[in-house]
Motif scaffolding. Structure first.
Motif, PDB file in Angstrom:
ATOM      1  N   UNK A  83       0.067  -4.168  -1.286  1.00  0.00           N
ATOM      2  CA  UNK A  83      -0.971  -5.151  -0.977  1.00  0.00           C
ATOM      3  C   UNK A  83      -2.339  -4.517  -1.230  1.00  0.00           C
ATOM      4  N   UNK A  84      -3.023  -4.962  -2.264  1.00  0.00           N
ATOM      5  CA  UNK A  84      -4.252  -4.295  -2.688  1.00  0.00           C
ATOM      6  C   UNK A  84      -5.380  -4.300  -1.662  1.00  0.00           C
ATOM      7  N   UNK A  85      -5.337  -5.212  -0.709  1.00  0.00           N
ATOM      8  CA  UNK A  85      -6.418  -5.254   0.278  1.00  0.00           C
ATOM      9  C   UNK A  85      -6.189  -4.284   1.435  1.00  0.00           C
ATOM     10  N   UNK A  86      -5.022  -3.631   1.470  1.00  0.00           N
ATOM     11  CA  UNK A  86      -4.776  -2.583   2.455  1.00  0.00           C
ATOM     12  C   UNK A  86      -4.940  -1.233   1.768  1.00  0.00           C
ATOM     13  N   UNK A  87      -5.905  -0.465   2.227  1.00  0.00           N
ATOM     14  CA  UNK A  87      -6.161   0.832   1.621  1.00  0.00           C
ATOM     15  C   UNK A  87      -5.244   1.884   2.218  1.00  0.00           C
ATOM     16  N   UNK A  88      -4.950   2.897   1.395  1.00  0.00           N
ATOM     17  CA  UNK A  88      -4.244   4.055   1.913  1.00  0.00           C
ATOM     18  C   UNK A  88      -5.181   4.755   2.884  1.00  0.00           C
ATOM     19  N   UNK A  89      -4.771   5.291   3.982  1.00  0.00           N
ATOM     20  CA  UNK A  89      -3.414   5.400   4.489  1.00  0.00           C
ATOM     21  C   UNK A  89      -2.968   4.205   5.337  1.00  0.00           C
ATOM     22  N   UNK A  90      -3.811   3.168   5.434  1.00  0.00           N
ATOM     23  CA  UNK A  90      -3.443   2.004   6.240  1.00  0.00           C
ATOM     24  C   UNK A  90      -2.172   1.348   5.716  1.00  0.00           C
ATOM     25  N   UNK A  91      -2.040   1.245   4.406  1.00  0.00           N
ATOM     26  CA  UNK A  91      -0.845   0.627   3.839  1.00  0.00           C
ATOM     27  C   UNK A  91       0.418   1.417   4.203  1.00  0.00           C
ATOM     28  N   UNK A  92       0.339   2.736   4.120  1.00  0.00           N
ATOM     29  CA  UNK A  92       1.475   3.580   4.503  1.00  0.00           C
ATOM     30  C   UNK A  92       1.778   3.427   5.985  1.00  0.00           C
ATOM     31  N   UNK A  93       0.743   3.357   6.799  1.00  0.00           N
ATOM     32  CA  UNK A  93       0.921   3.173   8.236  1.00  0.00           C
ATOM     33  C   UNK A  93       1.635   1.848   8.520  1.00  0.00           C
TER      34      UNK A  93
END
Length: 122
Positions: A83-93
């Motif tokens: 999901x492009x609107x979630x930045x790493x590390x949030x996407x991994x979290x």
């Protein structure tokens, strides 16, 4: 990750095909993205619980739970809902939260519900 899908492989592939358009829809609608993902992961979890119960009736509960968890993880990673609107590390979290915390909780909740309704018998 060793998967022992065997007889349910065809349904797993079907769930992958069902999940792909949901992910594409989630990518287009940021407001509903996580809700769409959670709803579909709950659906996938429910489907896999029923399939595993049909195929692995004699297995222990923890073995069935691991198979369902592995199946959901396999499907999630095959579809890879980046999901492009979630930045790493949030996407991994968020991914870890879903796969390591929510899915096992979904399994416990659904199995309890199925048992109370008499769908599964121990």
């Amino acid at each position: 990750m060793a998967l022992e899908f065997g007889l349910i492989e065809e349904r797993v592939n079907g769930l992958i095909d069902e999940f792909k358009p949901i992910v594409e829809e989630a990518k287009k609608d940021k407001k509903k993205a996580l809700i769409l993902l959670f709803q579909n992961i709950l659906h996938i979890t429910s489907e896999l619980i029923e399939l595993v119960e049909d195929v692995k009736k004699e297995a222990k509960g923890e073995d069935k739970k691991k198979l369902v968890t592995d199946g959901v993880t396999y499907i999630y990673k095959r579809v890879n809902p980046d999901l492009p609107f979630l930045f790493e590390p949030l996407e991994t979290y968020v991914e870890n939260l879903i796969l390591e915390k929510l899915v096992p909780g979904f399994i416990d909740f659904l199995v309890d519900k199925f048992n109370k309704k008499g769908i599964f018998t121990k």
